[in-house]
Design an enzyme around this catalytic site. Structure first.
Site, PDB file in Angstrom:
ATOM      1  N   CYS A 212     -17.633 -45.372  -9.373  1.00  0.00           N
ATOM      2  CA  CYS A 212     -18.902 -45.090 -10.049  1.00  0.00           C
ATOM      3  C   CYS A 212     -18.703 -45.288 -11.543  1.00  0.00           C
ATOM      4  O   CYS A 212     -17.567 -45.365 -12.018  1.00  0.00           O
ATOM      5  CB  CYS A 212     -19.389 -43.665  -9.765  1.00  0.00           C
ATOM      6  SG  CYS A 212     -21.181 -43.514 -10.030  1.00  0.00           S
TER       7      CYS A 212
ATOM      8  N   CYS B  73     -20.366 -43.244 -13.973  1.00  0.00           N
ATOM      9  CA  CYS B  73     -20.782 -42.120 -14.827  1.00  0.00           C
ATOM     10  C   CYS B  73     -19.636 -41.455 -15.581  1.00  0.00           C
ATOM     11  O   CYS B  73     -19.845 -40.909 -16.662  1.00  0.00           O
ATOM     12  CB  CYS B  73     -21.552 -41.089 -14.008  1.00  0.00           C
ATOM     13  SG  CYS B  73     -20.717 -40.534 -12.522  1.00  0.00           S
TER      14      CYS B  73
ATOM     15  N   LYS C   8     -26.626 -39.653  -0.554  1.00  0.00           N
ATOM     16  CA  LYS C   8     -26.224 -38.783  -1.655  1.00  0.00           C
ATOM     17  C   LYS C   8     -27.489 -38.299  -2.353  1.00  0.00           C
ATOM     18  O   LYS C   8     -28.277 -39.096  -2.847  1.00  0.00           O
ATOM     19  CB  LYS C   8     -25.330 -39.544  -2.629  1.00  0.00           C
ATOM     20  CG  LYS C   8     -24.933 -38.708  -3.832  1.00  0.00           C
ATOM     21  CD  LYS C   8     -23.926 -39.410  -4.707  1.00  0.00           C
ATOM     22  CE  LYS C   8     -23.614 -38.578  -5.931  1.00  0.00           C
ATOM     23  NZ  LYS C   8     -22.668 -39.251  -6.825  1.00  0.00           N
TER      24      LYS C   8
ATOM     25  N   ARG D  74     -19.512 -31.966 -12.941  1.00  0.00           N
ATOM     26  CA  ARG D  74     -19.797 -32.674 -14.197  1.00  0.00           C
ATOM     27  C   ARG D  74     -19.031 -32.050 -15.359  1.00  0.00           C
ATOM     28  O   ARG D  74     -18.722 -32.737 -16.330  1.00  0.00           O
ATOM     29  CB  ARG D  74     -21.311 -32.739 -14.438  1.00  0.00           C
ATOM     30  CG  ARG D  74     -21.960 -33.649 -13.384  1.00  0.00           C
ATOM     31  CD  ARG D  74     -23.472 -33.724 -13.481  1.00  0.00           C
ATOM     32  NE  ARG D  74     -24.024 -34.401 -12.307  1.00  0.00           N
ATOM     33  CZ  ARG D  74     -25.316 -34.470 -12.024  1.00  0.00           C
ATOM     34  NH1 ARG D  74     -26.199 -33.916 -12.830  1.00  0.00           N
ATOM     35  NH2 ARG D  74     -25.729 -35.103 -10.946  1.00  0.00           N
TER      36      ARG D  74
ATOM     37  N   ARG E 149     -30.540 -37.950 -12.493  1.00  0.00           N
ATOM     38  CA  ARG E 149     -30.166 -39.050 -11.595  1.00  0.00           C
ATOM     39  C   ARG E 149     -31.199 -39.285 -10.483  1.00  0.00           C
ATOM     40  O   ARG E 149     -30.918 -39.879  -9.458  1.00  0.00           O
ATOM     41  CB  ARG E 149     -28.799 -38.757 -10.954  1.00  0.00           C
ATOM     42  CG  ARG E 149     -27.670 -38.494 -11.936  1.00  0.00           C
ATOM     43  CD  ARG E 149     -26.329 -38.877 -11.329  1.00  0.00           C
ATOM     44  NE  ARG E 149     -25.183 -38.246 -11.954  1.00  0.00           N
ATOM     45  CZ  ARG E 149     -24.699 -38.530 -13.159  1.00  0.00           C
ATOM     46  NH1 ARG E 149     -25.316 -39.414 -13.923  1.00  0.00           N
ATOM     47  NH2 ARG E 149     -23.620 -37.924 -13.615  1.00  0.00           N
TER      48      ARG E 149
ATOM     49  N   LYS F  83     -23.849 -36.108   1.301  1.00  0.00           N
ATOM     50  CA  LYS F  83     -23.415 -35.296   0.159  1.00  0.00           C
ATOM     51  C   LYS F  83     -24.616 -34.703  -0.539  1.00  0.00           C
ATOM     52  O   LYS F  83     -25.551 -35.439  -0.811  1.00  0.00           O
ATOM     53  CB  LYS F  83     -22.642 -36.205  -0.802  1.00  0.00           C
ATOM     54  CG  LYS F  83     -22.221 -35.516  -2.072  1.00  0.00           C
ATOM     55  CD  LYS F  83     -21.565 -36.489  -2.992  1.00  0.00           C
ATOM     56  CE  LYS F  83     -21.287 -35.736  -4.275  1.00  0.00           C
ATOM     57  NZ  LYS F  83     -20.969 -36.592  -5.358  1.00  0.00           N
TER      58      LYS F  83
ATOM     59  N   SER G  92     -18.715 -29.482  -5.536  1.00  0.00           N
ATOM     60  CA  SER G  92     -18.220 -28.516  -6.519  1.00  0.00           C
ATOM     61  C   SER G  92     -19.028 -27.215  -6.537  1.00  0.00           C
ATOM     62  O   SER G  92     -18.446 -26.128  -6.594  1.00  0.00           O
ATOM     63  CB  SER G  92     -18.223 -29.152  -7.903  1.00  0.00           C
ATOM     64  OG  SER G  92     -19.522 -29.619  -8.247  1.00  0.00           O
TER      65      SER G  92
ATOM     66  N   TYR H 251     -12.626 -29.310  -2.159  1.00  0.00           N
ATOM     67  CA  TYR H 251     -11.683 -28.703  -3.112  1.00  0.00           C
ATOM     68  C   TYR H 251     -10.863 -27.615  -2.443  1.00  0.00           C
ATOM     69  O   TYR H 251      -9.888 -27.132  -3.008  1.00  0.00           O
ATOM     70  CB  TYR H 251     -12.462 -28.158  -4.323  1.00  0.00           C
ATOM     71  CG  TYR H 251     -13.301 -29.249  -4.964  1.00  0.00           C
ATOM     72  CD1 TYR H 251     -12.716 -30.194  -5.797  1.00  0.00           C
ATOM     73  CD2 TYR H 251     -14.653 -29.393  -4.659  1.00  0.00           C
ATOM     74  CE1 TYR H 251     -13.465 -31.235  -6.336  1.00  0.00           C
ATOM     75  CE2 TYR H 251     -15.411 -30.425  -5.190  1.00  0.00           C
ATOM     76  CZ  TYR H 251     -14.807 -31.345  -6.020  1.00  0.00           C
ATOM     77  OH  TYR H 251     -15.539 -32.390  -6.529  1.00  0.00           O
TER      78      TYR H 251
HETATM   79  C1  PBG Z   1     -20.100 -39.539  -9.348  1.00  0.00           C
HETATM   80  C2  PBG Z   1     -19.875 -38.373  -8.474  1.00  0.00           C
HETATM   81  C3  PBG Z   1     -20.410 -37.078  -8.564  1.00  0.00           C
HETATM   82  C4  PBG Z   1     -19.821 -36.338  -7.562  1.00  0.00           C
HETATM   83  C5  PBG Z   1     -18.969 -37.184  -6.877  1.00  0.00           C
HETATM   84  N1  PBG Z   1     -19.035 -38.443  -7.443  1.00  0.00           N
HETATM   85  C6  PBG Z   1     -21.331 -36.475  -9.540  1.00  0.00           C
HETATM   86  C7  PBG Z   1     -22.720 -36.895  -9.688  1.00  0.00           C
HETATM   87  O1  PBG Z   1     -23.240 -37.734  -8.952  1.00  0.00           O
HETATM   88  O2  PBG Z   1     -23.311 -36.374 -10.621  1.00  0.00           O
HETATM   89  C8  PBG Z   1     -20.066 -34.876  -7.293  1.00  0.00           C
HETATM   90  C9  PBG Z   1     -18.971 -34.156  -6.610  1.00  0.00           C
HETATM   91  C10 PBG Z   1     -19.043 -32.676  -6.677  1.00  0.00           C
HETATM   92  O3  PBG Z   1     -20.007 -32.059  -7.169  1.00  0.00           O
HETATM   93  O4  PBG Z   1     -18.071 -32.073  -6.212  1.00  0.00           O
HETATM   94  N2  PBG Z   1     -21.294 -40.196  -9.195  1.00  0.00           N
HETATM   95 ZN    ZN Z   2     -21.862 -41.592 -10.875  1.00  0.00          ZN
END
Ligand code: PBG
Ligand code: ZN
Length: 324
Positions: A120, A122, A195, A205, A217, A248, A274, A313
């Site tokens: 990704c 970001c 997702k 984040r 997003r 997810k 997370s 995690y």
């Molecule tokens: C990147 C990404 C994210 C997560 C995994 N890959 C964050 C997002 O999309 O903002 C989140 C994982 C988590 O919250 O444990 N795009």
């Molecule tokens: Zn991303």
């Protein structure tokens, strides 16, 4: 007046019979452990909102990977926190980017650990979005080129599998082609297919230092109330060549996991994200729930919903308990 003939409690009487009729089992084999790597030496920064999880410099990440492997967890997924961020996320596909260097060192030190990379933009863009910005939004097709470059550079550095998490349209096919054209037809793609634009990503984040600097997003991640749309996303990714599909987050979307599994019978992953981790940790630290038991019950629920693989995690902690 009569008493019941069928008594469900007969098969709950003691541990032996409960074990014999148990329908769902979790094991360290089910887990993928997320790891955050950053530049530097000897760095092990605990993430405030994710107790027991760290930003790690490569040497420290190698130690954590060895531990993970020794616990019987077969795989990790790597996230990178780069030295420099820019508008096009250059470090995402740099030969010496943080993830690329980590891959080489971890492969060298723990060759049997299966290395997955999150693909990704970001974490690497200064604006924090998952692609390149045009007219205040992420531009789909220009982003595909960068994602393909990133996936390819991960494969070249030793990734065993790539996992695109950006939610651009057509990225699975685009990445698949790029891998195939460069001799990586044996590298599977795990697609973050369904997702959702979730509020449960907050602690991640912080960990990845990747919050969007403007907006959110919702123009690329899915709208949480939708379920048929999740099936369409998964179907497209399968058509484009996904080897594993993912839902997810996990807990607020257990219904989606079940529908995806029943509809496609694909290897299905779920990301216990997370925020789900943070909530359990917070409640446990307050003494409000038994953290270990709630952790195992939660992971079991994700498996029972239909997930074959769980990104979590809790991987190390749960493996430790399950190995006892
Ligand atoms: C990147 C990404 C994210 C997560 C995994 N890959 C964050 C997002 O999309 O903002 C989140 C994982 C988590 O919250 O444990 N795009
Ligand atoms: Zn991303």
């Amino acid at each position: 007046m009569h008493f019941p003939i069928t008594r469900m409690r007969r098969l709950r009487k003691n541990d032996a019979i409960r074990r014999m009729i148990r329908e769902t089992h979790i094991s360290p084999d089910d887990f993928i452990y997320p790891i955050f790597v950053r530049p530097g030496e000897g760095i092990k920064n605990e993430i405030a909102s994710m107790p027991g999880q760290y930003q790690l410099s490569i040497g420290e990440a190698v130690k954590v990977c060895q531990e993970t492997y020794d616990l019987g967890v077969p795989a990790v997924i790597l996230f990178g926190i780069p030295e420099e961020k820019d508008a096009v996320g250059s470090e995402a596909y740099a030969k010496d980017g943080i993830v690329q260097r980590a891959l080489r060192e971890i492969k060298d030190a723990v060759p049997e650990l299966y290395l997955i990379t999150d693909v990704c933009m970001c974490e690497y863009t200064d604006h924090g979005h998952c692609g390149v910005i045009e007219n205040q939004d992420v531009a789909n097709d220009p982003t595909l080129e960068l994602l393909a470059k990133e996936a390819l550079s991960h494969a070249e550095a030793g990734a065993d599998m790539v996992a695109p998490s950006d939610m651009m349209d057509g990225r699975i096919g685009y990445i698949r082609e790029a891998l195939d054209e460069n001799g990586f037809d044996d590298i599977p793609v795990m697609a973050y297919s369904a997702k959702f634009a979730s509020n449960y990503y907050g602690p991640f984040r912080d960990a990845a230092e990747s919050p969007p600097q403007f907006g959110d997003r919702r123009s690329y991640q899915m709208d949480p109330p939708n379920t048929d749309e999740a099936l369409r996303e998964v179907e497209l990714d399968i058509q484009e060549g996904a080897d594993i599909v993912m839902v997810k987050p996990a807990l607020p979307y257990l219904d989606i996991i079940r529908r995806v599994k029943d509809t496609f019978a694909m290897p299905t992953a779920a990301y216990n994200v997370s925020g789900e981790f943070a909530m359990i940790k917070a409640a446990a630290q307050n003494g409000w729930v038994d953290g270990d038991k709630v952790m195992l019950e939660t992971l079991t629920s994700i498996k029972r919903a239909g997930a074959d693989l769980i990104l979590t995690y809790f991987a190390q902690e749960a493996a430790r308990l399950l190995n006892e």
